[in-house]
Design a protein around this motif. Structure first.
Motif, PDB file in Angstrom:
ATOM      1  N   SER A 122      45.150 110.883  63.468  1.00 22.20           N
ATOM      2  CA  SER A 122      45.495 110.291  64.552  1.00 22.20           C
ATOM      3  C   SER A 122      44.684 111.248  65.861  1.00 22.20           C
ATOM      4  O   SER A 122      44.497 109.558  67.241  1.00 22.20           O
ATOM      5  CB  SER A 122      47.034 110.910  65.187  1.00 22.20           C
ATOM      6  OG  SER A 122      47.948 110.459  64.133  1.00 22.20           O
ATOM      7  N   ILE A 123      44.668 111.710  66.036  1.00 24.87           N
ATOM      8  CA  ILE A 123      43.807 112.833  67.470  1.00 24.87           C
ATOM      9  C   ILE A 123      42.347 112.140  67.234  1.00 24.87           C
ATOM     10  O   ILE A 123      41.841 111.691  68.572  1.00 24.87           O
ATOM     11  CB  ILE A 123      43.405 113.900  67.213  1.00 24.87           C
ATOM     12  CG1 ILE A 123      45.270 114.457  67.864  1.00 24.87           C
ATOM     13  CG2 ILE A 123      43.094 114.472  68.172  1.00 24.87           C
ATOM     14  CD1 ILE A 123      45.583 116.353  67.229  1.00 24.87           C
ATOM     15  N   LYS A 124      41.810 111.810  66.736  1.00 25.33           N
ATOM     16  CA  LYS A 124      40.275 111.634  66.208  1.00 25.33           C
ATOM     17  C   LYS A 124      40.111 110.064  66.524  1.00 25.33           C
ATOM     18  O   LYS A 124      38.850 109.372  67.258  1.00 25.33           O
ATOM     19  CB  LYS A 124      39.816 111.933  64.788  1.00 25.33           C
ATOM     20  CG  LYS A 124      38.657 111.855  64.440  1.00 25.33           C
ATOM     21  CD  LYS A 124      38.331 111.415  62.820  1.00 25.33           C
ATOM     22  CE  LYS A 124      36.526 110.194  62.043  1.00 25.33           C
ATOM     23  NZ  LYS A 124      37.173 110.430  60.939  1.00 25.33           N
ATOM     24  N   ILE A 125      40.829 109.200  66.328  1.00 28.08           N
ATOM     25  CA  ILE A 125      41.322 107.943  66.509  1.00 28.08           C
ATOM     26  C   ILE A 125      40.928 107.213  67.790  1.00 28.08           C
ATOM     27  O   ILE A 125      40.527 106.636  68.687  1.00 28.08           O
ATOM     28  CB  ILE A 125      42.507 106.865  65.518  1.00 28.08           C
ATOM     29  CG1 ILE A 125      41.717 107.106  64.105  1.00 28.08           C
ATOM     30  CG2 ILE A 125      42.700 105.630  66.305  1.00 28.08           C
ATOM     31  CD1 ILE A 125      42.939 106.280  63.221  1.00 28.08           C
ATOM     32  N   ALA A 126      41.948 108.705  68.510  1.00 34.47           N
ATOM     33  CA  ALA A 126      42.518 108.467  69.633  1.00 34.47           C
ATOM     34  C   ALA A 126      41.495 108.842  70.650  1.00 34.47           C
ATOM     35  O   ALA A 126      40.710 107.968  72.206  1.00 34.47           O
ATOM     36  CB  ALA A 126      43.708 109.254  69.956  1.00 34.47           C
ATOM     37  N   LYS A 127      40.551 109.923  70.250  1.00 37.06           N
ATOM     38  CA  LYS A 127      39.499 110.201  71.095  1.00 37.06           C
ATOM     39  C   LYS A 127      38.256 108.758  70.590  1.00 37.06           C
ATOM     40  O   LYS A 127      37.614 108.889  71.312  1.00 37.06           O
ATOM     41  CB  LYS A 127      39.141 111.709  70.828  1.00 37.06           C
ATOM     42  CG  LYS A 127      39.338 112.357  71.424  1.00 37.06           C
ATOM     43  CD  LYS A 127      39.003 114.087  70.192  1.00 37.06           C
ATOM     44  CE  LYS A 127      40.019 115.041  71.171  1.00 37.06           C
ATOM     45  NZ  LYS A 127      39.564 115.879  70.016  1.00 37.06           N
ATOM     46  N   GLN A 128      38.148 108.355  69.507  1.00 38.89           N
ATOM     47  CA  GLN A 128      37.503 107.446  69.195  1.00 38.89           C
ATOM     48  C   GLN A 128      37.670 106.194  70.359  1.00 38.89           C
ATOM     49  O   GLN A 128      36.914 105.822  70.841  1.00 38.89           O
ATOM     50  CB  GLN A 128      36.953 106.821  67.960  1.00 38.89           C
ATOM     51  CG  GLN A 128      36.441 107.920  67.029  1.00 38.89           C
ATOM     52  CD  GLN A 128      36.762 107.426  65.799  1.00 38.89           C
ATOM     53  OE1 GLN A 128      37.744 106.996  65.160  1.00 38.89           O
ATOM     54  NE2 GLN A 128      35.908 108.163  64.586  1.00 38.89           N
TER      55      GLN A 128
END
Length: 62
Positions: free
Chosen positions: A5-11
């Protein structure tokens, strides 16, 4: 799941992610705090005839 979830938000160039966790679940609250989330508010809602409170937590993404 939290890392994804954090990875997607950063992307998606988001500045933070937030979640709500039931105030009666201290283990979950501590889990999120260990992952850098901090309390920023609370939200009450009705579950049946009972008023519940969620602790709102967020993680700043820099």
């Amino acid at each position: 799941m939290i890392n994804e979830s954090i990875k997607i938000a950063k992307q998606r160039h988001k500045t933070y992610v937030w979640l709500g966790v039931w105030e009666g679940n201290p283990k979950a609250i501590k889990f999120y705090q260990r992952h850098g989330f901090v309390v920023f508010s609370q939200h009450q809602f009705k579950l049946g005839n009972d008023i519940q409170t969620d602790i709102m937590m967020k993680l700043e993404l820099m």
